[in-house]
Design a protein around this motif. Structure first.
Motif, PDB file in Angstrom:
ATOM      1  N   LEU A  73       1.185  -1.721   0.026  1.00  0.00           N
ATOM      2  CA  LEU A  73       0.083  -0.076   0.169  1.00  0.00           C
ATOM      3  C   LEU A  73       0.557   1.167  -0.279  1.00  0.00           C
ATOM      4  O   LEU A  73       1.603   1.007   1.295  1.00  0.00           O
ATOM      5  N   ALA A  74       1.147   2.230  -1.407  1.00  0.00           N
ATOM      6  CA  ALA A  74       1.832   3.422  -1.588  1.00  0.00           C
ATOM      7  C   ALA A  74       1.340   4.412  -0.898  1.00  0.00           C
ATOM      8  O   ALA A  74       1.882   5.225  -0.419  1.00  0.00           O
ATOM      9  N   ASP A  75      -0.363   4.731  -0.646  1.00  0.00           N
ATOM     10  CA  ASP A  75      -1.115   5.702  -0.129  1.00  0.00           C
ATOM     11  C   ASP A  75      -2.265   5.501  -0.170  1.00  0.00           C
ATOM     12  O   ASP A  75      -2.688   4.541  -0.036  1.00  0.00           O
ATOM     13  N   LEU A  76      -2.720   6.459   0.984  1.00  0.00           N
ATOM     14  CA  LEU A  76      -4.022   6.487   1.406  1.00  0.00           C
ATOM     15  C   LEU A  76      -4.341   7.926   1.783  1.00  0.00           C
ATOM     16  O   LEU A  76      -4.504   8.491   2.650  1.00  0.00           O
ATOM     17  N   THR A  77      -5.100   8.664   0.902  1.00  0.00           N
ATOM     18  CA  THR A  77      -5.752  10.264   0.893  1.00  0.00           C
ATOM     19  C   THR A  77      -6.398  10.401   0.616  1.00  0.00           C
ATOM     20  O   THR A  77      -7.864   8.772   0.424  1.00  0.00           O
ATOM     21  N   ALA A  78      -7.669  11.397   1.353  1.00  0.00           N
ATOM     22  CA  ALA A  78      -8.567  11.680   0.415  1.00  0.00           C
ATOM     23  C   ALA A  78      -8.488  12.673  -0.019  1.00  0.00           C
ATOM     24  O   ALA A  78      -7.804  13.685  -0.374  1.00  0.00           O
ATOM     25  N   VAL A  79     -10.100  13.051  -0.871  1.00  0.00           N
ATOM     26  CA  VAL A  79      -9.891  13.975  -1.871  1.00  0.00           C
ATOM     27  C   VAL A  79     -11.203  14.773  -0.727  1.00  0.00           C
ATOM     28  O   VAL A  79     -12.439  13.953  -0.494  1.00  0.00           O
ATOM     29  N   ASP A  80     -11.812  16.441  -0.874  1.00  0.00           N
ATOM     30  CA  ASP A  80     -12.332  16.427  -0.698  1.00  0.00           C
ATOM     31  C   ASP A  80     -13.176  17.845  -1.837  1.00  0.00           C
ATOM     32  O   ASP A  80     -12.522  18.465  -2.200  1.00  0.00           O
ATOM     33  N   VAL A  81     -15.101  17.129  -2.360  1.00  0.00           N
ATOM     34  CA  VAL A  81     -15.075  17.924  -3.194  1.00  0.00           C
ATOM     35  C   VAL A  81     -16.674  18.589  -2.368  1.00  0.00           C
ATOM     36  O   VAL A  81     -17.560  17.542  -2.889  1.00  0.00           O
ATOM     37  N   PRO A  82     -17.430  19.599  -2.091  1.00  0.00           N
ATOM     38  CA  PRO A  82     -17.425  19.162  -1.306  1.00  0.00           C
ATOM     39  C   PRO A  82     -19.333  19.808  -1.840  1.00  0.00           C
ATOM     40  O   PRO A  82     -20.288  19.792  -1.887  1.00  0.00           O
ATOM     41  N   SER A  83     -18.849  19.990  -3.400  1.00  0.00           N
ATOM     42  CA  SER A  83     -20.860  20.139  -3.934  1.00  0.00           C
ATOM     43  C   SER A  83     -21.022  18.515  -3.868  1.00  0.00           C
ATOM     44  O   SER A  83     -22.817  18.812  -4.230  1.00  0.00           O
ATOM     45  N   ARG A  84     -20.034  17.498  -3.891  1.00  0.00           N
ATOM     46  CA  ARG A  84     -21.075  16.317  -4.535  1.00  0.00           C
ATOM     47  C   ARG A  84     -21.758  16.074  -2.871  1.00  0.00           C
ATOM     48  O   ARG A  84     -21.370  16.717  -1.700  1.00  0.00           O
ATOM     49  N   GLN A  85     -22.780  15.151  -2.755  1.00  0.00           N
ATOM     50  CA  GLN A  85     -23.898  13.947  -2.038  1.00  0.00           C
ATOM     51  C   GLN A  85     -22.513  14.027  -0.951  1.00  0.00           C
ATOM     52  O   GLN A  85     -22.645  14.138   0.037  1.00  0.00           O
ATOM     53  N   TYR A  86     -21.623  12.453  -1.439  1.00  0.00           N
ATOM     54  CA  TYR A  86     -20.330  12.395  -0.566  1.00  0.00           C
ATOM     55  C   TYR A  86     -19.328  12.906  -0.765  1.00  0.00           C
ATOM     56  O   TYR A  86     -18.847  12.905  -1.688  1.00  0.00           O
ATOM     57  N   ARG A  87     -19.485  13.733  -0.047  1.00  0.00           N
ATOM     58  CA  ARG A  87     -18.138  14.814  -0.271  1.00  0.00           C
ATOM     59  C   ARG A  87     -16.909  13.824  -0.242  1.00  0.00           C
ATOM     60  O   ARG A  87     -15.362  14.832  -0.770  1.00  0.00           O
ATOM     61  N   PHE A  88     -16.899  13.425   1.169  1.00  0.00           N
ATOM     62  CA  PHE A  88     -14.663  12.849   0.304  1.00  0.00           C
ATOM     63  C   PHE A  88     -14.964  11.812  -0.385  1.00  0.00           C
ATOM     64  O   PHE A  88     -15.564  10.919  -0.300  1.00  0.00           O
ATOM     65  N   GLU A  89     -13.518  11.317  -0.821  1.00  0.00           N
ATOM     66  CA  GLU A  89     -13.725  10.635  -1.830  1.00  0.00           C
ATOM     67  C   GLU A  89     -12.338   9.905  -1.071  1.00  0.00           C
ATOM     68  O   GLU A  89     -11.253  10.894  -1.358  1.00  0.00           O
ATOM     69  N   ASP A 139     -19.557  10.664   3.166  1.00  0.00           N
ATOM     70  CA  ASP A 139     -19.352  11.726   3.688  1.00  0.00           C
ATOM     71  C   ASP A 139     -19.359  11.988   4.607  1.00  0.00           C
ATOM     72  O   ASP A 139     -18.729  11.024   5.343  1.00  0.00           O
ATOM     73  N   GLU A 140     -19.632  13.205   5.326  1.00  0.00           N
ATOM     74  CA  GLU A 140     -19.065  13.677   7.055  1.00  0.00           C
ATOM     75  C   GLU A 140     -19.395  12.672   7.305  1.00  0.00           C
ATOM     76  O   GLU A 140     -18.060  12.959   8.607  1.00  0.00           O
ATOM     77  N   LEU A 141     -20.639  11.835   7.494  1.00  0.00           N
ATOM     78  CA  LEU A 141     -20.731  11.227   9.014  1.00  0.00           C
ATOM     79  C   LEU A 141     -20.743   9.780   8.565  1.00  0.00           C
ATOM     80  O   LEU A 141     -20.466   8.820   9.815  1.00  0.00           O
ATOM     81  N   THR A 142     -20.219   9.265   8.029  1.00  0.00           N
ATOM     82  CA  THR A 142     -20.420   7.614   7.648  1.00  0.00           C
ATOM     83  C   THR A 142     -19.780   7.590   7.741  1.00  0.00           C
ATOM     84  O   THR A 142     -19.270   7.552   7.285  1.00  0.00           O
ATOM     85  N   PRO A 143     -18.995   5.687   8.841  1.00  0.00           N
ATOM     86  CA  PRO A 143     -17.642   5.102   8.570  1.00  0.00           C
ATOM     87  C   PRO A 143     -17.514   4.565   8.075  1.00  0.00           C
ATOM     88  O   PRO A 143     -18.308   3.695   7.299  1.00  0.00           O
ATOM     89  N   VAL A 144     -16.589   4.566   7.395  1.00  0.00           N
ATOM     90  CA  VAL A 144     -15.654   3.062   6.053  1.00  0.00           C
ATOM     91  C   VAL A 144     -15.018   2.228   6.757  1.00  0.00           C
ATOM     92  O   VAL A 144     -14.404   2.390   8.237  1.00  0.00           O
ATOM     93  N   ASP A 145     -14.956   1.139   5.857  1.00  0.00           N
ATOM     94  CA  ASP A 145     -13.662  -0.301   7.342  1.00  0.00           C
ATOM     95  C   ASP A 145     -12.335   0.159   6.764  1.00  0.00           C
ATOM     96  O   ASP A 145     -11.999   1.122   5.936  1.00  0.00           O
TER      97      ASP A 145
END
Lengths: 165, 110
Positions: A66-82, A103-109
């Motif tokens: 695993l070389a990298d693990l990041t997030a991208v914030d695109v506030p205009s989308r319904q699920y804003r974090f990628e 999105d901001e409140l849903t946890p991710v595995d």
């Protein structure tokens, strides 16, 4: 000058992308190959652990690193974090990108059961963006100050913060 | 007589170990529906490697034919494939898509 196009590598990546999409139709929503020969798999968030374990363990796709693990914030989308995972295969010398959304409140595995390296990366994503990882062994702040409130890398966080230093 | 890799001991009788592992994998794959792409491709890979292991009894030549690093690495890979097959039975990734993304989710530029 422009980088010369490597048609053979592009075809190979397309073929591999179709192979993976055929094996995991339950989670893969889209597969794309950029013009710079980078393969990207776009995933439903329920499928993080299955897809990452598949890419790590399968014989045709030994993406052990695993070389990298990041997030991208695109506030205009319904699920804003990628959430973006960059994997490297040492056996076949090739890279792949896996993208999910939340999105901001849903946890991710958490990817820690699959790749131990994800531990601090996920702590950084939690600290900077506020994405909660379920089943993470030790999710706490890693880069911000001890009493810091807010998630600095979000697009609605001002450049010089809320507190005067 | 070493593998040259840290942490991997030399495997005595690798043919036997690979035979056991590949038969186990094929047994686990029986529990997956016949039309799943995962089952098709994995059976193809496992049968190819199994035939090579059955035909070639010299370790060095087998490593060259498999073209996948040391025999001990091939054994580790087969163990990984076995654990993956067991997990696949629970996850069932051959079903159709769980949920479509929102239409603007993967659009770039925004």
């Amino acid at each position: 000058t422009v980088r010369p196009k490597n048609e053979a590598e592009q075809k190979q990546l397309c073929a591999f992308g179709e192979y993976v999409a055929e094996i995991l139709p339950k989670y893969i929503q889209q597969v794309q190959v950029t013009c710079f020969n980078e393969l990207e798999l776009l995933i439903h968030p329920d499928g993080i652990i299955p897809v990452l374990t598949f890419l790590r363990d399968h014989t045709n796709a030994q993406f052990k690193s695993l070389a990298d693990l990041t997030a991208v914030d695109v506030p205009s989308r319904q699920y804003r974090f990628e959430i973006v995972y960059n994997l490297l295969s040492l056996r076949f010398n090739s890279r792949i990108r896996v993208k999910t959304y939340t999105d901001e409140l849903t946890p991710v595995d958490s990817a820690v059961p699959v790749h131990k390296a994800a531990n601090w990366y996920e702590r950084e994503v939690w600290d900077m963006y506020g994405v909660f990882f379920a089943n993470h062994p030790d999710l706490r702040r890693i880069l911000t100050d001890y009493g810091f409130e807010g998630h600095p890398f979000r697009k609605d966080f001002p450049l010089s913060g809320y507190v005067e230093v | 007589q070493t593998t040259g890799l840290v942490g991997l001991a030399v495997a005595e009788n690798p043919h036997e170990r690979l035979r056991i592992l590949y038969t186990k994998i094929l047994g686990v794959l029986e529990n997956i529906p016949k039309d799943a792409a995962y089952r098709k491709y994995t059976e193809q890979i496992v049968n190819e490697r199994f035939d090579l292991v059955k035909k070639e009894s010299d370790v060095q030549k087998l490593q060259d034919k498999l073209n996948s690093g040391q025999i001990e690495e091939v054994i580790v890979q087969a163990e990984n494939e076995l654990s993956l097959a067991r997990k696949m039975i629970q996850w069932k990734p051959w079903e159709p898509l769980v949920e479509e993304p929102p239409s603007d989710q993967w659009r770039w530029p925004i």
